[in-house]
Design a protein around this motif. Structure first.
Motif, PDB file in Angstrom:
ATOM      1  N   HIS A  46      -2.563  -1.418   0.879  1.00 36.18           N
ATOM      2  CA  HIS A  46      -3.400  -2.319   0.087  1.00 36.18           C
ATOM      3  C   HIS A  46      -4.708  -2.260   0.960  1.00 36.18           C
ATOM      4  CE1 HIS A  46       0.087  -3.241  -2.244  1.00 36.18           C
ATOM      5  NE2 HIS A  46       0.921  -3.636  -1.406  1.00 36.18           N
ATOM      6  N   GLN A  47      -5.343  -1.369   0.638  1.00 32.95           N
ATOM      7  CA  GLN A  47      -6.725  -0.874   1.632  1.00 32.95           C
ATOM      8  C   GLN A  47      -7.905  -2.235   1.400  1.00 32.95           C
ATOM      9  OE1 GLN A  47      -8.028   2.915   1.181  1.00 32.95           O
ATOM     10  NE2 GLN A  47      -6.050   3.598   1.334  1.00 32.95           N
ATOM     11  N   ASP A  48      -7.864  -2.960   0.296  1.00 31.43           N
ATOM     12  CA  ASP A  48      -8.607  -4.069   0.046  1.00 31.43           C
ATOM     13  C   ASP A  48      -8.177  -5.159   0.845  1.00 31.43           C
ATOM     14  OD1 ASP A  48      -6.327  -4.151  -1.695  1.00 31.43           O
ATOM     15  OD2 ASP A  48      -7.002  -6.008  -2.615  1.00 31.43           O
ATOM     16  N   LEU A  49      -7.246  -5.219   1.623  1.00 33.10           N
ATOM     17  CA  LEU A  49      -7.037  -6.302   2.443  1.00 33.10           C
ATOM     18  C   LEU A  49      -7.314  -6.081   4.000  1.00 33.10           C
ATOM     19  CD1 LEU A  49      -3.195  -7.161   0.894  1.00 33.10           C
ATOM     20  CD2 LEU A  49      -5.299  -8.411   0.465  1.00 33.10           C
ATOM     21  N   LEU A  50      -8.009  -4.738   4.075  1.00 38.58           N
ATOM     22  CA  LEU A  50      -8.466  -4.836   5.434  1.00 38.58           C
ATOM     23  C   LEU A  50      -9.324  -5.793   5.933  1.00 38.58           C
ATOM     24  CD1 LEU A  50      -8.843  -2.890   7.895  1.00 38.58           C
ATOM     25  CD2 LEU A  50     -10.555  -1.868   6.545  1.00 38.58           C
ATOM     26  N   GLY A  51      -8.996  -6.623   7.057  1.00 39.35           N
ATOM     27  CA  GLY A  51     -10.014  -7.585   7.671  1.00 39.35           C
ATOM     28  C   GLY A  51      -9.466  -8.797   7.009  1.00 39.35           C
ATOM     29  N   SER A  52      -8.536  -8.944   6.035  1.00 47.45           N
ATOM     30  CA  SER A  52      -7.615 -10.039   5.554  1.00 47.45           C
ATOM     31  C   SER A  52      -6.487 -10.453   6.333  1.00 47.45           C
ATOM     32  CB  SER A  52      -7.526 -10.104   4.184  1.00 47.45           C
ATOM     33  OG  SER A  52      -8.856  -9.884   3.465  1.00 47.45           O
ATOM     34  N   MET A  53      -5.723  -9.358   6.946  1.00 55.47           N
ATOM     35  CA  MET A  53      -4.423  -9.766   7.455  1.00 55.47           C
ATOM     36  C   MET A  53      -4.179  -8.728   8.465  1.00 55.47           C
ATOM     37  SD  MET A  53      -2.160  -8.723   4.211  1.00 55.47           S
ATOM     38  CE  MET A  53      -0.754  -9.717   4.841  1.00 55.47           C
ATOM     39  N   ASP A  54      -3.402  -8.897   9.501  1.00 53.39           N
ATOM     40  CA  ASP A  54      -2.860  -8.017  10.421  1.00 53.39           C
ATOM     41  C   ASP A  54      -1.474  -7.700  10.380  1.00 53.39           C
ATOM     42  OD1 ASP A  54      -5.609  -7.569  11.422  1.00 53.39           O
ATOM     43  OD2 ASP A  54      -5.294  -9.365  12.611  1.00 53.39           O
ATOM     44  N   GLN A  55      -0.816  -7.985   9.574  1.00 53.94           N
ATOM     45  CA  GLN A  55       0.824  -8.059   9.183  1.00 53.94           C
ATOM     46  C   GLN A  55       0.966  -6.665   8.931  1.00 53.94           C
ATOM     47  OE1 GLN A  55       1.537 -11.626   6.722  1.00 53.94           O
ATOM     48  NE2 GLN A  55       3.597 -11.201   7.121  1.00 53.94           N
ATOM     49  N   ASP A  56       2.397  -6.368   9.321  1.00 52.27           N
ATOM     50  CA  ASP A  56       3.016  -5.050   9.185  1.00 52.27           C
ATOM     51  C   ASP A  56       4.117  -5.189   7.918  1.00 52.27           C
ATOM     52  OD1 ASP A  56       1.453  -3.992  10.929  1.00 52.27           O
ATOM     53  OD2 ASP A  56       2.950  -3.783  12.470  1.00 52.27           O
ATOM     54  N   PHE A  57       4.135  -3.953   7.284  1.00 52.87           N
ATOM     55  CA  PHE A  57       5.469  -4.167   6.256  1.00 52.87           C
ATOM     56  C   PHE A  57       6.727  -4.055   7.455  1.00 52.87           C
ATOM     57  CE2 PHE A  57       2.704  -1.881   3.423  1.00 52.87           C
ATOM     58  CZ  PHE A  57       2.762  -2.616   2.350  1.00 52.87           C
ATOM     59  N   THR A  58       7.986  -4.771   6.711  1.00 53.76           N
ATOM     60  CA  THR A  58       8.923  -4.857   7.568  1.00 53.76           C
ATOM     61  C   THR A  58      10.389  -4.307   6.654  1.00 53.76           C
ATOM     62  OG1 THR A  58      10.503  -6.235   8.864  1.00 53.76           O
ATOM     63  CG2 THR A  58       9.434  -7.137   6.942  1.00 53.76           C
ATOM     64  N   ASP A  59      11.215  -4.150   7.252  1.00 52.77           N
ATOM     65  CA  ASP A  59      12.346  -3.751   6.632  1.00 52.77           C
ATOM     66  C   ASP A  59      13.608  -4.839   6.909  1.00 52.77           C
ATOM     67  OD1 ASP A  59      13.123  -3.082   9.413  1.00 52.77           O
ATOM     68  OD2 ASP A  59      13.783  -1.228   9.004  1.00 52.77           O
ATOM     69  N   GLN A  60      12.990  -6.046   7.708  1.00 49.64           N
ATOM     70  CA  GLN A  60      13.841  -7.251   8.121  1.00 49.64           C
ATOM     71  C   GLN A  60      13.607  -8.394   7.011  1.00 49.64           C
ATOM     72  OE1 GLN A  60      16.192  -7.110  10.863  1.00 49.64           O
ATOM     73  NE2 GLN A  60      15.436  -4.847  10.555  1.00 49.64           N
ATOM     74  N   ILE A  61      14.427  -9.055   6.776  1.00 47.57           N
ATOM     75  CA  ILE A  61      14.264 -10.296   5.769  1.00 47.57           C
ATOM     76  C   ILE A  61      14.631 -11.742   6.363  1.00 47.57           C
ATOM     77  CG2 ILE A  61      15.508 -11.198   3.725  1.00 47.57           C
ATOM     78  CD1 ILE A  61      16.023  -8.377   2.793  1.00 47.57           C
ATOM     79  N   ASN A  62      13.824 -12.619   6.241  1.00 51.47           N
ATOM     80  CA  ASN A  62      14.244 -13.882   6.573  1.00 51.47           C
ATOM     81  C   ASN A  62      14.781 -14.533   5.288  1.00 51.47           C
ATOM     82  OD1 ASN A  62      14.325 -16.762   7.281  1.00 51.47           O
ATOM     83  ND2 ASN A  62      12.174 -16.755   7.349  1.00 51.47           N
ATOM     84  N   ALA A  63      16.326 -14.845   5.455  1.00 54.89           N
ATOM     85  CA  ALA A  63      16.914 -15.301   4.133  1.00 54.89           C
ATOM     86  C   ALA A  63      16.598 -16.788   4.228  1.00 54.89           C
ATOM     87  CB  ALA A  63      18.333 -15.199   4.623  1.00 54.89           C
ATOM     88  N   GLU A  64      15.733 -17.531   4.953  1.00 52.15           N
ATOM     89  CA  GLU A  64      15.755 -19.056   4.663  1.00 52.15           C
ATOM     90  C   GLU A  64      14.334 -19.444   4.010  1.00 52.15           C
ATOM     91  OE1 GLU A  64      17.979 -21.122   5.427  1.00 52.15           O
ATOM     92  OE2 GLU A  64      19.305 -19.403   5.903  1.00 52.15           O
ATOM     93  N   VAL A  65      13.559 -18.181   3.562  1.00 54.05           N
ATOM     94  CA  VAL A  65      12.255 -18.612   3.102  1.00 54.05           C
ATOM     95  C   VAL A  65      12.511 -19.700   1.919  1.00 54.05           C
ATOM     96  CG1 VAL A  65      11.085 -16.350   3.681  1.00 54.05           C
ATOM     97  CG2 VAL A  65      12.390 -16.556   1.683  1.00 54.05           C
ATOM     98  N   GLU A  66      11.246 -20.313   1.515  1.00 50.70           N
ATOM     99  CA  GLU A  66      11.529 -21.304   0.429  1.00 50.70           C
ATOM    100  C   GLU A  66      11.332 -20.517  -0.905  1.00 50.70           C
ATOM    101  OE1 GLU A  66      10.073 -24.112   3.789  1.00 50.70           O
ATOM    102  OE2 GLU A  66       9.744 -22.065   3.233  1.00 50.70           O
ATOM    103  N   VAL A  67      10.457 -19.531  -0.784  1.00 47.84           N
ATOM    104  CA  VAL A  67      10.495 -18.794  -1.980  1.00 47.84           C
ATOM    105  C   VAL A  67      10.314 -17.261  -1.930  1.00 47.84           C
ATOM    106  CG1 VAL A  67       8.765 -18.290  -3.963  1.00 47.84           C
ATOM    107  CG2 VAL A  67       8.771 -20.448  -2.987  1.00 47.84           C
ATOM    108  N   LEU A  68      10.891 -16.518  -2.825  1.00 47.16           N
ATOM    109  CA  LEU A  68      11.115 -14.816  -2.507  1.00 47.16           C
ATOM    110  C   LEU A  68      10.654 -14.538  -4.068  1.00 47.16           C
ATOM    111  CD1 LEU A  68      12.595 -12.723  -0.905  1.00 47.16           C
ATOM    112  CD2 LEU A  68      14.384 -12.832  -2.319  1.00 47.16           C
ATOM    113  N   PHE A  69       9.753 -13.446  -3.820  1.00 48.39           N
ATOM    114  CA  PHE A  69       9.220 -12.672  -4.785  1.00 48.39           C
ATOM    115  C   PHE A  69       9.912 -11.504  -4.869  1.00 48.39           C
ATOM    116  CE2 PHE A  69       5.870 -15.786  -4.154  1.00 48.39           C
ATOM    117  CZ  PHE A  69       5.453 -16.200  -5.187  1.00 48.39           C
TER     118      PHE A  69
END
Length: 331
Positions: A46-69
């Motif tokens: 998502h190249q429009d997000l350059l400078g907006s976030m430094d997060q990487d994609f992951t193959d790990q899941i946090n099962a405790e999130v409040e909302v999942l899309f």
């Protein structure tokens, strides 16, 4: 801050969802799951997000999130939920068509039936159900534009005759996967219809309209078209209605008087009025015995990710417009 996660992070709807969540004041984006992109920076896709976030994609899941899309391809959400477990309090918003119909609303979570069904998340017509829901089936893009145009007539019992619907969608409606009809050389300076009278969104449209009108709904004659633009849906629907234009306008005004994102316009519409917004604009005309309803939305926002955020806001008790106060790309 509410922690949220996204499953299937590489597509157009996921990209728009990430953009909206990053600017939502009460949300923390915990993870974006993508097995094919795990370890890569999100802004590489998502190249429009350059400078907006430094997060990487992951193959790990946090099962405790409040909302999942869930931003998975159609047919994949059911499979994912039968093989992955989340907290009993996690709210799930699915953007595919897997749970939109009443017959599919009861999910299998980790292979087990769950007593809480998916609620069809057409926010303006299901507000109270959405507010109480744990699981939401986000409506389809064509379905959103067409239902918002026709539901007021159904609520007054006026959809007893055949309804003729023509709707044009931009290239992003086909997703990121390449096909013969998504290549630039095919789309550019081109126009075509597809899935005439048998589009997959017809079932959910029929189900919603029938729930509003006690008499049988007339046949829905739907012709979807491919446009040579990137995003947006321009839909026109017409049917025989005996009421006057003034009476019909009053029906729509009453139905949408408290709607944050649905507005009836006095003048004819054009698509740039809603692109990059979560709005739906409607315009009404009467031609002899026929009423003509024009409906326009951004297919990636009000038709997908924006409506998902709107549903999340309703579920969590946030202001409905929070994170969605967007200006159209008019110029």
């Amino acid at each position: 801050m509410i922690k949220v996660g996204i499953i299937g992070g590489a597509g157009y709807t996921a990209g728009e969802l990430i953009r909206l969540l990053l600017n939502h004041p009460q949300v923390e984006l915990d993870f974006v799951f993508s097995t094919s992109n795990a370890g890569n920076p999100i802004h590489h896709i998502h190249q429009d997000l350059l400078g907006s976030m430094d997060q990487d994609f992951t193959d790990q899941i946090n099962a405790e999130v409040e909302v999942l899309f869930l931003c998975l391809g159609h047919g994949n959400s059911k499979e994912f939920l039968t093989t992955h477990e989340f907290s009993s309090t996690t709210r799930i918003i699915d953007l595919s068509n897997d749970f939109r119909l009443e017959r599919d609303a009861n999910p299998l979570l980790k292979g087990k039936s769950h007593p809480s069904p998916f609620v069809y998340g057409l926010s303006e017509w299901q507000r109270e159900k959405v507010q109480k829901a744990q699981y939401i089936a986000n409506p389809g893009c064509f379905a959103t534009a067409i239902q918002l145009a026709l539901l007021p007539l159904a609520s007054s019992g006026y959809l007893t005759r055949d309804v003729h619907i023509n709707a044009v969608t931009g290239a992003t409606g086909a997703g990121t996967s390449l096909s013969p009809t998504t290549h630039f050389t095919w789309r550019d300076n081109n126009f075509s219809h597809y899935k005439a009278f048998q589009h997959q969104h017809l079932d959910e449209i029929q189900e919603s309209l029938s729930a509003q009108q006690s008499a049988a709904i007339g046949s829905l004659m739907f012709l979807p078209h491919r446009g040579n633009f990137s995003r947006g849906i321009f839909a026109t629907s017409y049917t025989e209605v005996e009421a006057s234009l003034e009476e019909i306008k009053q029906i729509y005004a009453d139905c949408y008087k408290d709607a944050a994102f649905v507005h009836c316009a006095a003048s004819p519409l054009h698509l740039k009025q809603v692109v990059n917004t979560n709005k739906c604009f409607l315009h009404l005309e009467k031609h002899g015995k026929y009423v003509l309803i024009t409906s326009i939305i951004d297919n990636l926002l009000k038709g997908a990710s924006g409506q998902a955020i709107q549903n999340m806001n309703l579920m969590l008790g946030f202001p409905e417009e929070q994170g969605l106060q967007l200006k159209a790309n008019f110029f």
